[in-house]
Motif scaffolding. Sequence first.
Motif, mmCIF file in Angstrom:
data_model
loop_
_atom_site.group_PDB
_atom_site.id
_atom_site.type_symbol
_atom_site.label_atom_id
_atom_site.label_comp_id
_atom_site.label_asym_id
_atom_site.label_seq_id
_atom_site.Cartn_x
_atom_site.Cartn_y
_atom_site.Cartn_z
ATOM 1 N N PHE A 243 0.658 -1.090 -0.014
ATOM 2 C CA PHE A 243 0.101 -0.081 0.023
ATOM 3 C C PHE A 243 1.046 1.272 -0.102
ATOM 4 O O PHE A 243 0.289 2.257 -0.500
ATOM 5 N N ASN A 244 2.005 1.433 0.722
ATOM 6 C CA ASN A 244 2.753 2.556 0.790
ATOM 7 C C ASN A 244 3.514 2.864 -0.636
ATOM 8 O O ASN A 244 3.483 4.128 -0.940
ATOM 9 N N GLU A 245 3.631 1.828 -1.555
ATOM 10 C CA GLU A 245 4.274 2.254 -2.792
ATOM 11 C C GLU A 245 3.239 2.838 -3.394
ATOM 12 O O GLU A 245 3.416 3.779 -4.293
ATOM 13 N N ILE A 246 1.812 2.341 -3.463
ATOM 14 C CA ILE A 246 0.883 3.121 -4.295
ATOM 15 C C ILE A 246 0.592 4.508 -3.720
ATOM 16 O O ILE A 246 0.374 5.402 -4.486
ATOM 17 N N LYS A 247 0.339 4.512 -2.316
ATOM 18 C CA LYS A 247 0.086 5.875 -1.759
ATOM 19 C C LYS A 247 1.408 6.803 -2.237
ATOM 20 O O LYS A 247 0.831 8.207 -2.328
ATOM 21 N N ASN A 248 2.586 6.541 -2.060
ATOM 22 C CA ASN A 248 3.739 7.432 -2.674
ATOM 23 C C ASN A 248 3.555 8.041 -3.842
ATOM 24 O O ASN A 248 3.880 9.108 -4.388
ATOM 25 N N ASN A 251 -0.738 10.234 -3.256
ATOM 26 C CA ASN A 251 -0.719 11.125 -2.170
ATOM 27 C C ASN A 251 0.032 10.824 -0.869
ATOM 28 O O ASN A 251 -0.533 9.863 -0.311
ATOM 29 N N GLU A 252 0.897 11.424 -0.720
ATOM 30 C CA GLU A 252 1.956 10.877 0.569
ATOM 31 C C GLU A 252 1.057 11.282 1.686
ATOM 32 O O GLU A 252 1.599 10.798 2.829
ATOM 33 N N ASP A 253 0.193 12.144 2.024
ATOM 34 C CA ASP A 253 -0.709 12.210 2.913
ATOM 35 C C ASP A 253 -1.565 10.857 3.459
ATOM 36 O O ASP A 253 -2.047 11.098 4.695
ATOM 37 N N ILE A 254 -1.678 10.210 2.547
ATOM 38 C CA ILE A 254 -2.363 8.968 3.025
ATOM 39 C C ILE A 254 -1.601 8.030 3.974
ATOM 40 O O ILE A 254 -0.472 7.738 3.736
ATOM 41 N N PHE A 255 -2.516 7.903 4.864
ATOM 42 C CA PHE A 255 -1.814 7.002 6.087
ATOM 43 C C PHE A 255 -1.994 5.621 5.923
ATOM 44 O O PHE A 255 -3.257 5.037 5.623
ATOM 45 N N VAL A 256 -1.097 4.727 6.115
ATOM 46 C CA VAL A 256 -1.394 3.495 5.645
ATOM 47 C C VAL A 256 -0.802 2.513 6.922
ATOM 48 O O VAL A 256 0.444 2.974 7.645
ATOM 49 N N PHE A 257 -1.400 1.586 7.275
ATOM 50 C CA PHE A 257 -1.032 0.897 8.544
ATOM 51 C C PHE A 257 -1.659 -0.658 8.597
ATOM 52 O O PHE A 257 -2.535 -0.866 7.906
ATOM 53 N N ASP A 258 -0.929 -1.577 9.119
ATOM 54 C CA ASP A 258 -1.493 -3.067 9.287
ATOM 55 C C ASP A 258 -2.011 -3.025 10.712
ATOM 56 O O ASP A 258 -1.178 -2.645 11.746
ATOM 57 N N TYR A 259 -3.001 -3.512 10.726
ATOM 58 C CA TYR A 259 -3.610 -3.481 12.151
ATOM 59 C C TYR A 259 -4.317 -4.865 12.504
ATOM 60 O O TYR A 259 -5.051 -5.415 11.669
ATOM 61 N N SER A 260 -4.254 -5.269 13.625
ATOM 62 C CA SER A 260 -4.573 -6.395 14.218
ATOM 63 C C SER A 260 -5.615 -6.290 15.341
ATOM 64 O O SER A 260 -5.623 -5.293 16.128
ATOM 65 N N TYR A 261 -6.708 -6.953 15.376
ATOM 66 C CA TYR A 261 -7.700 -6.791 16.265
ATOM 67 C C TYR A 261 -8.447 -8.084 16.571
ATOM 68 O O TYR A 261 -8.273 -9.065 15.815
ATOM 69 N N GLY A 262 -9.040 -8.125 17.777
ATOM 70 C CA GLY A 262 -9.755 -9.336 18.209
ATOM 71 C C GLY A 262 -11.451 -9.098 18.577
ATOM 72 O O GLY A 262 -11.820 -8.137 18.135
#
Length: 384
Positions: A243-248, A251-262
Amino acid sequence: MKNWKKPALGLILAAGLLAGCGKPAADGASTAVTVNEENVCCGTAEFLLRYQQAETYSMMQAYGMASDASAFWNTETAEDESGKTQTYGEYLKTTVEDLIVEGVLLRQHADEYGVTFPKELEEDLNAAVSELASVNKEALAKIGTTEDNIREAMMLTVYPTLMREAVTADVDTEVSDEEAAQSTITYARLQIPEVTDDTEEAADETASSSEEEVTNIAEKAKADMEAFLAAVKASDDPATVDFNEIKNEINEDIFVFDYSYGKEGSVLPQEVMDAAATLSDGQVYDKLITTSDGYYYVIRMDAVFDREETDAEKEAIVASRRSEAYNEKIDEWKNAAKITWTDAWKNIKVTDSDRWVAIQTTTAEDETVSVSSAAEEIASSAAE
């Protein structure tokens, strides 16, 4: 047990100095607190207090929350559950009182759990105490602290580490996959701008030829996220594309994150969680998600059941159970104990008129370290 080397301990402690101002020499031999008929003297208690004061103040300075010219310890903290406010100095003193009482109670109950202070660790601690005392003579004289007081103080701070495993030995360490199950998504997020006359005018003035049809910044944000989603879906492998390659590229302001939840829930908006619930491994949600808190999201389900994250959650659950059991036992002992703080201790204050700081110096290897490293190193050694 870790085999300590005396030069390493000496190096850690020789680097730390405590400095205080405006305080006459104190009677360190007077009693600060009695816990079940066991006395802790002011020389021990105030050493721990000033030690924590110096370290806390240095940390606050590092974060820009305090300066030599500002009032810090006299500043009131937020209200507690009872509605009472304390100054930072009063709050610090309360935390040190808890630390002292906890250490004494753990030592008093150590025999019940078959725990003794390791001889090897005691020898290393003695070497550390001598080193600390030698570089802090003037500061320690102000609070009437002797080497015996320092040794006592450091032993009290080590007992929680020595006793924690024994106190929590009966904790249930079995955690099922179902209880700990974690899912992992990757998401891209961009805030929806608030459009005003000023921002619309600015967008018109700065629009490039490729953006001429998107003069409204809110529309541009949406267009960027739609372009992001389209690029993910058009990639050779949407399930693994970065996702980071695409956002760059968009729009570099796009925030990308891997998130785990239960199953206990998520900090992400419900709209995102509802969309994630429809996905299987590797799937990208095929629509742009708009959330009520003002963001656009693009999400991909990396793993509906993430084995690695689930195992990590199991460890966290067991650690939480241990902490709860440990705190319950300490509270039980405190409630049953007779604890009396003396006027000598009550008269000791943490204020801006008597400010203590940790002075950093360099070691023979030219490494700048803090006096606080000593107790942390000794405590971690006790656990091994």
